[in-house]
Design a protein around this motif. Structure first.
Motif, PDB file in Angstrom:
ATOM      1  N   THR A 195      13.891  -1.734 -10.139  1.00 56.78           N
ATOM      2  CA  THR A 195      12.682  -1.693  -9.311  1.00 56.78           C
ATOM      3  C   THR A 195      12.106  -0.282  -9.305  1.00 56.78           C
ATOM      4  OG1 THR A 195      13.676  -3.400  -7.897  1.00 56.78           O
ATOM      5  CG2 THR A 195      11.738  -2.277  -7.038  1.00 56.78           C
ATOM      6  N   LEU A 196      12.985   0.704  -9.184  1.00 61.10           N
ATOM      7  CA  LEU A 196      12.571   2.102  -9.236  1.00 61.10           C
ATOM      8  C   LEU A 196      11.896   2.421 -10.564  1.00 61.10           C
ATOM      9  CD1 LEU A 196      12.523   5.123  -8.471  1.00 61.10           C
ATOM     10  CD2 LEU A 196      14.922   5.248  -9.204  1.00 61.10           C
ATOM     11  N   GLY A 197      12.461   1.921 -11.639  1.00 60.17           N
ATOM     12  CA  GLY A 197      11.905   2.198 -12.955  1.00 60.17           C
ATOM     13  C   GLY A 197      10.489   1.695 -13.114  1.00 60.17           C
ATOM     14  N   THR A 198      10.203   0.527 -12.525  1.00 57.36           N
ATOM     15  CA  THR A 198       8.845  -0.004 -12.590  1.00 57.36           C
ATOM     16  C   THR A 198       7.868   0.895 -11.844  1.00 57.36           C
ATOM     17  OG1 THR A 198       9.614  -2.288 -12.773  1.00 57.36           O
ATOM     18  CG2 THR A 198       7.365  -1.962 -12.002  1.00 57.36           C
ATOM     19  N   ALA A 199       8.253   1.288 -10.630  1.00 58.62           N
ATOM     20  CA  ALA A 199       7.381   2.155  -9.830  1.00 58.62           C
ATOM     21  C   ALA A 199       7.155   3.491 -10.523  1.00 58.62           C
ATOM     22  CB  ALA A 199       7.995   2.372  -8.445  1.00 58.62           C
ATOM     23  N   GLY A 214       0.769  -1.233   0.000  1.00 57.32           N
ATOM     24  CA  GLY A 214       0.000   0.000   0.000  1.00 57.32           C
ATOM     25  C   GLY A 214       0.800   1.282   0.000  1.00 57.32           C
ATOM     26  N   PHE A 215       2.079   1.235  -0.375  1.00 55.54           N
ATOM     27  CA  PHE A 215       2.877   2.453  -0.404  1.00 55.54           C
ATOM     28  C   PHE A 215       2.405   3.422  -1.488  1.00 55.54           C
ATOM     29  CE2 PHE A 215       6.855   0.209   1.477  1.00 55.54           C
ATOM     30  CZ  PHE A 215       6.279   0.296   2.734  1.00 55.54           C
ATOM     31  N   GLY A 216       1.908   2.864  -2.586  1.00 55.12           N
ATOM     32  CA  GLY A 216       1.539   3.702  -3.716  1.00 55.12           C
ATOM     33  C   GLY A 216       2.744   3.985  -4.594  1.00 55.12           C
ATOM     34  N   TYR A 217       2.481   4.365  -5.843  1.00 48.46           N
ATOM     35  CA  TYR A 217       3.568   4.568  -6.799  1.00 48.46           C
ATOM     36  C   TYR A 217       4.484   5.724  -6.413  1.00 48.46           C
ATOM     37  CZ  TYR A 217       0.638   1.569  -9.713  1.00 48.46           C
ATOM     38  OH  TYR A 217      -0.108   0.530 -10.195  1.00 48.46           O
ATOM     39  N   ALA A 218       3.925   6.836  -5.950  1.00 50.94           N
ATOM     40  CA  ALA A 218       4.731   8.016  -5.633  1.00 50.94           C
ATOM     41  C   ALA A 218       5.658   7.753  -4.446  1.00 50.94           C
ATOM     42  CB  ALA A 218       3.822   9.210  -5.352  1.00 50.94           C
ATOM     43  N   VAL A 219       5.095   7.254  -3.350  1.00 52.56           N
ATOM     44  CA  VAL A 219       5.896   6.969  -2.155  1.00 52.56           C
ATOM     45  C   VAL A 219       6.909   5.858  -2.446  1.00 52.56           C
ATOM     46  CG1 VAL A 219       5.835   6.152   0.239  1.00 52.56           C
ATOM     47  CG2 VAL A 219       4.097   7.749  -0.587  1.00 52.56           C
ATOM     48  N   GLY A 220       6.461   4.827  -3.158  1.00 53.53           N
ATOM     49  CA  GLY A 220       7.374   3.746  -3.521  1.00 53.53           C
ATOM     50  C   GLY A 220       8.537   4.237  -4.347  1.00 53.53           C
ATOM     51  N   SER A 221       8.271   5.125  -5.286  1.00 56.86           N
ATOM     52  CA  SER A 221       9.338   5.686  -6.131  1.00 56.86           C
ATOM     53  C   SER A 221      10.330   6.484  -5.303  1.00 56.86           C
ATOM     54  CB  SER A 221       8.739   6.567  -7.228  1.00 56.86           C
ATOM     55  OG  SER A 221       7.931   5.815  -8.108  1.00 56.86           O
ATOM     56  N   LEU A 222       9.824   7.314  -4.388  1.00 58.29           N
ATOM     57  CA  LEU A 222      10.702   8.128  -3.537  1.00 58.29           C
ATOM     58  C   LEU A 222      11.568   7.244  -2.642  1.00 58.29           C
ATOM     59  CD1 LEU A 222       8.292  11.028  -2.513  1.00 58.29           C
ATOM     60  CD2 LEU A 222      10.230  11.144  -4.094  1.00 58.29           C
ATOM     61  N   LEU A 223      10.974   6.183  -2.113  1.00 59.64           N
ATOM     62  CA  LEU A 223      11.740   5.260  -1.269  1.00 59.64           C
ATOM     63  C   LEU A 223      12.850   4.594  -2.063  1.00 59.64           C
ATOM     64  CD1 LEU A 223      12.181   3.712   1.369  1.00 59.64           C
ATOM     65  CD2 LEU A 223      10.413   2.094   0.650  1.00 59.64           C
ATOM     66  N   LEU A 224      12.553   4.205  -3.283  1.00 56.42           N
ATOM     67  CA  LEU A 224      13.545   3.537  -4.118  1.00 56.42           C
ATOM     68  C   LEU A 224      14.621   4.513  -4.594  1.00 56.42           C
ATOM     69  CD1 LEU A 224      11.058   1.267  -6.053  1.00 56.42           C
ATOM     70  CD2 LEU A 224      12.924   0.451  -4.587  1.00 56.42           C
ATOM     71  N   VAL A 225      14.254   5.770  -4.828  1.00 58.18           N
ATOM     72  CA  VAL A 225      15.260   6.794  -5.153  1.00 58.18           C
ATOM     73  C   VAL A 225      16.252   6.911  -4.001  1.00 58.18           C
ATOM     74  CG1 VAL A 225      15.642   9.275  -5.434  1.00 58.18           C
ATOM     75  CG2 VAL A 225      13.869   8.135  -6.761  1.00 58.18           C
ATOM     76  N   PHE A 226      15.740   6.925  -2.777  1.00 60.34           N
ATOM     77  CA  PHE A 226      16.610   6.996  -1.594  1.00 60.34           C
ATOM     78  C   PHE A 226      17.530   5.776  -1.522  1.00 60.34           C
ATOM     79  CE2 PHE A 226      17.279   5.606   2.814  1.00 60.34           C
ATOM     80  CZ  PHE A 226      18.060   6.667   3.282  1.00 60.34           C
ATOM     81  N   LEU A 227      16.986   4.594  -1.746  1.00 58.16           N
ATOM     82  CA  LEU A 227      17.793   3.371  -1.683  1.00 58.16           C
ATOM     83  C   LEU A 227      18.868   3.349  -2.764  1.00 58.16           C
ATOM     84  CD1 LEU A 227      15.047   0.664  -0.959  1.00 58.16           C
ATOM     85  CD2 LEU A 227      16.750   1.588   0.625  1.00 58.16           C
ATOM     86  N   LEU A 228      18.528   3.843  -3.960  1.00 57.29           N
ATOM     87  CA  LEU A 228      19.513   3.880  -5.033  1.00 57.29           C
ATOM     88  C   LEU A 228      20.624   4.869  -4.702  1.00 57.29           C
ATOM     89  CD1 LEU A 228      20.485   3.044  -7.831  1.00 57.29           C
ATOM     90  CD2 LEU A 228      18.987   4.801  -8.810  1.00 57.29           C
TER      91      LEU A 228
END
Length: 246
Positions: free
Chosen positions: A140-144, A89-103
């Motif tokens: 993974t980020l690209g998918t989100a 349930g993170f959603g695309y926007a939050v998921g993308s931001l989280l993955l940007v941070f991880l990258l």
């Protein structure tokens, strides 16, 4: 130890093809076959680890193995993103931001320890591990990001692909006509090609009512696999003859 291909036009074509196939194949397993995002993620991560161990065991660049790992990061990245964004349930926007941070965190640690993010300088096992970790996270980020552009931004599949394609063109012009770090531009392009593949994959698989071409996950995966197989065979011939294509 040279285990990574030359960064040429062929590389980028194969990367887009592999990431698009990863999108359709991941959706085939999780949705079409109804395996679910969680189980699909576990299965595909195990597949990624197996291919990664095989890649790490090599002493030179072998196109078939290298692109098999790229494909495994792409398929695993697809279901990982869907699991985060939809099941958790993170959603695309939050998921993308989280993955940007991880990258960014992965690249930061890689740079601090290896003193370089250049893929041409990956000459140790530790460097390889950071390289593949960054690729897994970026795919993974690209998918989100691709799903966000296609579903939540109002652009749709075609609009999302056009936007990402335009950003890729700008990146290419920046590479040729500015003095911005080529290492920085490489990672920008690497991240951008994934959502381009994700939106293009959705364009191929989704029905016409949703703005897609309605090839389905099976048909799209078969087409993309055939194209990638031909490109891998071509790259293998070039590698054997030590030829480089621009």
């Amino acid at each position: 130890m040279k285990k990574i291909p030359e960064i040429t036009l062929l590389f980028w074509i194969m990367k887009i093809c592999a990431t698009t196939l990863g999108e359709t194949a991941g959706d085939l397993l999780s949705m079409t076959l109804n395996v679910g995002y969680a189980i699909s993620t576990i299965v595909l991560l195990v597949g990624f680890l197996i291919t990664l161990i095989l890649q790490l065991s090599l002493k030179k660049y072998v196109p078939a193995i290298y692109w098999l790992v790229i494909l495994s990061t792409s398929t695993a990245g697809t279901t990982m993103s869907d699991f985060m964004d939809r099941t958790l349930g993170f959603g695309y926007a939050v998921g993308s931001l989280l993955l940007v941070f991880l990258l960014c965190l992965t690249l930061f640690i890689w740079y601090k320890l290896e003193k370089s993010l250049s893929v041409s300088d990956v000459k140790s096992k530790r460097g390889e591990l950071y390289y593949w970790t960054a690729i897994l996270v970026s795919n993974t980020l690209g998918t989100a990001l691709g799903d966000y552009l296609a579903d939540n931004s109002g652009l749709g599949f075609i609009g999302g692909a056009i936007l990402i394609g335009s950003l890729l063109v700008i990146t290419v012009f920046t590479y040729y006509f500015t003095k911005i770090s080529t290492v920085f531009l490489f990672w920008i392009a690497f991240v951008l090609t994934r959502p381009f593949g994700a939106t293009f994959g959705d364009l191929l698989t989704k029905n016409q009512e949703k703005g897609g071409l309605d090839f389905g996950t099976v048909g799209s995966s078969m087409i993309l696999f055939s194209v990638l197989l031909i490109l891998v065979l071509y790259a293998s011939v070039l590698n054997k003859n030590k030829k480089i294509i621009i």
